[in-house]
Write a protein that holds these residues in place. Structure first.
Motif, PDB file in Angstrom:
ATOM      1  N   UNK A 156      95.420   3.641  59.180  1.00 52.12           N
ATOM      2  CA  UNK A 156      94.368   2.842  59.839  1.00 52.12           C
ATOM      3  C   UNK A 156      94.002   2.159  58.726  1.00 52.12           C
ATOM      4  N   UNK A 157      93.137   0.975  59.015  1.00 48.74           N
ATOM      5  CA  UNK A 157      92.582   0.104  58.103  1.00 48.74           C
ATOM      6  C   UNK A 157      91.306   0.294  57.535  1.00 48.74           C
ATOM      7  N   UNK A 158      91.062   0.571  56.451  1.00 54.18           N
ATOM      8  CA  UNK A 158      89.806   0.889  55.860  1.00 54.18           C
ATOM      9  C   UNK A 158      89.184  -0.274  55.074  1.00 54.18           C
ATOM     10  N   UNK A 159      87.538  -0.341  54.899  1.00 54.27           N
ATOM     11  CA  UNK A 159      87.004  -1.110  54.153  1.00 54.27           C
ATOM     12  C   UNK A 159      85.926  -0.120  53.571  1.00 54.27           C
ATOM     13  N   UNK A 160      85.712  -0.577  52.021  1.00 50.04           N
ATOM     14  CA  UNK A 160      84.364  -0.094  51.393  1.00 50.04           C
ATOM     15  C   UNK A 160      83.557  -1.074  51.215  1.00 50.04           C
ATOM     16  N   UNK A 161      82.321  -1.035  51.543  1.00 49.10           N
ATOM     17  CA  UNK A 161      81.442  -1.908  51.500  1.00 49.10           C
ATOM     18  C   UNK A 161      80.331  -1.691  50.379  1.00 49.10           C
ATOM     19  N   UNK A 162      80.172  -2.350  49.234  1.00 50.67           N
ATOM     20  CA  UNK A 162      79.650  -1.915  48.097  1.00 50.67           C
ATOM     21  C   UNK A 162      80.788  -1.354  47.091  1.00 50.67           C
ATOM     22  N   UNK A 163      81.843  -2.073  46.839  1.00 56.53           N
ATOM     23  CA  UNK A 163      82.798  -1.226  45.990  1.00 56.53           C
ATOM     24  C   UNK A 163      82.388  -1.188  44.738  1.00 56.53           C
ATOM     25  N   UNK A 164      81.494  -2.260  44.110  1.00 60.95           N
ATOM     26  CA  UNK A 164      81.258  -2.088  42.681  1.00 60.95           C
ATOM     27  C   UNK A 164      80.399  -1.034  42.032  1.00 60.95           C
ATOM     28  N   UNK A 165      79.563  -0.694  43.054  1.00 60.03           N
ATOM     29  CA  UNK A 165      78.456   0.271  42.644  1.00 60.03           C
ATOM     30  C   UNK A 165      79.098   1.555  42.182  1.00 60.03           C
ATOM     31  N   UNK A 166      78.262   2.538  41.699  1.00 60.56           N
ATOM     32  CA  UNK A 166      78.596   3.894  41.141  1.00 60.56           C
ATOM     33  C   UNK A 166      79.192   4.676  42.453  1.00 60.56           C
ATOM     34  N   UNK A 167      78.690   4.559  43.695  1.00 60.00           N
ATOM     35  CA  UNK A 167      79.238   5.582  44.901  1.00 60.00           C
ATOM     36  C   UNK A 167      80.396   4.531  45.167  1.00 60.00           C
ATOM     37  N   UNK A 168      80.320   3.556  45.278  1.00 59.33           N
ATOM     38  CA  UNK A 168      81.505   2.593  45.690  1.00 59.33           C
ATOM     39  C   UNK A 168      82.645   3.029  45.043  1.00 59.33           C
ATOM     40  N   UNK A 169      82.660   3.028  43.564  1.00 62.31           N
ATOM     41  CA  UNK A 169      83.578   3.404  42.477  1.00 62.31           C
ATOM     42  C   UNK A 169      84.314   4.769  42.789  1.00 62.31           C
ATOM     43  N   UNK A 170      83.068   5.696  43.035  1.00 61.51           N
ATOM     44  CA  UNK A 170      83.558   7.040  43.366  1.00 61.51           C
ATOM     45  C   UNK A 170      84.408   7.132  44.562  1.00 61.51           C
ATOM     46  N   UNK A 171      84.033   6.402  45.343  1.00 63.07           N
ATOM     47  CA  UNK A 171      84.736   6.493  47.044  1.00 63.07           C
ATOM     48  C   UNK A 171      86.189   6.278  46.661  1.00 63.07           C
ATOM     49  N   UNK A 172      86.356   5.228  45.659  1.00 67.64           N
ATOM     50  CA  UNK A 172      87.618   4.590  45.223  1.00 67.64           C
ATOM     51  C   UNK A 172      88.452   5.853  44.971  1.00 67.64           C
ATOM     52  N   UNK A 173      87.754   6.389  43.473  1.00 68.36           N
ATOM     53  CA  UNK A 173      88.227   7.423  42.794  1.00 68.36           C
ATOM     54  C   UNK A 173      88.842   8.751  43.755  1.00 68.36           C
ATOM     55  N   UNK A 174      87.893   9.167  44.598  1.00 66.09           N
ATOM     56  CA  UNK A 174      88.113  10.189  45.587  1.00 66.09           C
ATOM     57  C   UNK A 174      89.280   9.915  46.781  1.00 66.09           C
ATOM     58  N   UNK A 175      89.310   8.611  47.179  1.00 60.45           N
ATOM     59  CA  UNK A 175      90.445   8.199  47.906  1.00 60.45           C
ATOM     60  C   UNK A 175      91.924   8.185  47.450  1.00 60.45           C
ATOM     61  N   UNK A 176      91.741   7.929  45.987  1.00 61.76           N
ATOM     62  CA  UNK A 176      93.040   8.202  45.145  1.00 61.76           C
ATOM     63  C   UNK A 176      93.434   9.574  45.189  1.00 61.76           C
ATOM     64  N   UNK A 177      92.563  10.377  45.267  1.00 60.05           N
ATOM     65  CA  UNK A 177      92.956  11.816  45.056  1.00 60.05           C
ATOM     66  C   UNK A 177      93.306  12.549  46.422  1.00 60.05           C
ATOM     67  N   UNK A 178      92.754  11.994  47.333  1.00 58.61           N
ATOM     68  CA  UNK A 178      92.960  12.650  48.849  1.00 58.61           C
ATOM     69  C   UNK A 178      94.143  11.992  49.439  1.00 58.61           C
ATOM     70  N   UNK A 179      94.520  10.942  49.227  1.00 56.36           N
ATOM     71  CA  UNK A 179      95.740  10.480  49.997  1.00 56.36           C
ATOM     72  C   UNK A 179      95.864  10.259  51.402  1.00 56.36           C
ATOM     73  N   UNK A 180      94.614   9.724  52.048  1.00 57.05           N
ATOM     74  CA  UNK A 180      94.513   9.565  53.359  1.00 57.05           C
ATOM     75  C   UNK A 180      95.337   8.560  53.809  1.00 57.05           C
ATOM     76  N   UNK A 181      95.899   8.450  55.044  1.00 56.38           N
ATOM     77  CA  UNK A 181      96.843   7.684  55.621  1.00 56.38           C
ATOM     78  C   UNK A 181      96.398   6.104  55.889  1.00 56.38           C
ATOM     79  N   UNK A 182      96.130   5.383  54.799  1.00 51.01           N
ATOM     80  CA  UNK A 182      95.605   4.269  54.739  1.00 51.01           C
ATOM     81  C   UNK A 182      96.642   3.188  54.938  1.00 51.01           C
ATOM     82  N   UNK A 183      96.431   2.360  56.018  1.00 51.04           N
ATOM     83  CA  UNK A 183      97.579   1.287  56.103  1.00 51.04           C
ATOM     84  C   UNK A 183      96.943  -0.096  55.233  1.00 51.04           C
ATOM     85  N   UNK A 184      96.042  -0.456  55.756  1.00 52.49           N
ATOM     86  CA  UNK A 184      95.220  -1.640  54.516  1.00 52.49           C
ATOM     87  C   UNK A 184      94.056  -1.178  54.078  1.00 52.49           C
ATOM     88  N   UNK A 185      93.585  -1.448  52.887  1.00 52.14           N
ATOM     89  CA  UNK A 185      92.275  -1.346  52.338  1.00 52.14           C
ATOM     90  C   UNK A 185      91.684  -2.717  51.893  1.00 52.14           C
TER      91      UNK A 185
END
Ligand code: 2RA
Length: 329
Positions: A3-32
């Motif tokens: 699936x195609x995923x977007x992060x809204x607010x990617x540069x704030x603390x929570x947005x950055x943490x979303x990126x960190x956790x997505x790196x850890x959990x390897x979801x089947x992301x097509x495009x981000x």
């Protein structure tokens, strides 16, 4: 499938943490795609060892990307402005902000408790306030088995709950005895003041905990009060919870109830100084529960202490766990 995923607010603390956790959990992301404000647009960020250019969050930049899901780390006013438009393009948005949480049509989801509710709604799924999430996860085994009459919350909330501004004010206070984000110096202090005060003397943070707990348990009969306090620690919130159950309980049984609950770590062995603390929970996914003891001042009274990483389970991780539930369906 992918699936195609977007992060809204990617540069704030929570947005950055979303990126960190997505790196850890390897979801089947097509495009981000990473979206942020105009002044962050054009900056490069790295994800899964690839470089991505941050785009300004706008209808123009959203409409032709075939995005399936978005994790929203925007503050409420921006979430109100952009999320209804995003759903027009078929995007299912999982929203960390408080913008839509108490909207009757919008589900308010903690995957350990009410994941099935997430199929409702108009494309926006709300994730609760951090201090609420770690409280209802801790209370869920009690609620299921004994029913709950009344809850008294007292929170000890880290400055990371205010994002980068809060962290900077803590250091400002430590190094220079100053503050310019919080109303008073937070260093060597505690502020019984999180979010705005209302006419009845409560803060919005306290009202969030009360209203969101009732919505998540789908139980308006719950009697709840809360006192939300900012404390001078960097990360992880702690919540002291006093609860009155409907049915009597056996304390040993309660310990077992916690032992077997997903998302909870029972961390309680006070003879060996074992109890939940922010230094234990920061970086972890679970809600740590301890200091479990009977409250003999009332019938069926129980005290417990819940500690969790407020930027992980309290925010980014909860939204990603909702996403994992949705893609598995
Ligand atoms: C706070 N719970 O801690 C609020 C928002 N994250 O400031």
């Amino acid at each position: 499938g992918k699936f195609n995923l977007a992060i809204f607010g990617a540069t704030g603390l929570v947005g950055q943490k979303m990126r960190t956790i997505l790196e850890e959990r390897n979801l089947p992301i097509e495009n981000i795609y990473f979206f942020a404000s105009k002044n962050s647009a054009g900056k490069i960020i790295n994800f899964q060892s690839k470089n991505y250019t941050i785009e300004e969050l706008s209808e123009e930049n959203l409409k032709d990307k075939n995005i399936d899901y978005a994790l929203c780390a925007l503050e409420s006013p921006l979430a109100k402005e952009f999320l209804p438009m995003a759903t027009k393009y078929g995007i299912t948005v999982i929203d960390n902000s408080s913008a839509f949480r108490m909207n009757d049509e919008i589900p308010l989801i903690v995957p350990e408790i009410n994941p099935q509710e997430s199929s409702k709604g108009n494309g926006i799924i709300a994730s609760p306030n951090c201090s609420t999430i770690q409280s209802v996860v801790a209370l869920y085994p009690i609620y299921k088995k004994y029913g709950i009459k009344r809850i008294v919350y007292t929170t000890y909330q880290a400055v990371s709950g205010s994002g980068i501004n809060g962290i900077e004010d803590l250091y400002r206070g430590i190094w220079a005895g100053e503050n310019n984000f919080y109303p008073h110096q937070i260093a060597y202090n505690v502020l019984p003041h999180i979010d705005d005060f209302l006419d009845d003397g409560y803060t919005k943070e306290e009202v969030k905990m009360i209203d969101e707990t009732k919505k998540i348990f789908n139980d308006e009969s719950l009697k709840i009060t809360a006192t939300a306090v900012r404390v001078p620690i960097l990360n992880s919130h702690a919540v002291s919870i006093n609860v009155e159950t409907k049915k009597p309980f056996d304390l040993e049984e309660v310990f077992n109830d916690f032992r077997n609950e997903p998302g909870i770590v029972l961390y309680d062995d006070v003879k060996n100084n074992i109890y939940p603390m922010p230094t234990i929970t920061t970086g972890e996914d679970e809600v740590y529960v301890g200091r479990i003891r009977r409250d003999n001042s009332v019938e069926n009274g129980l005290n417990l202490f819940s500690v969790a990483d407020n930027t992980r389970k309290g925010a980014a991780l909860n939204t990603i766990q909702i996403l994992e539930y949705l893609i598995k369906k």
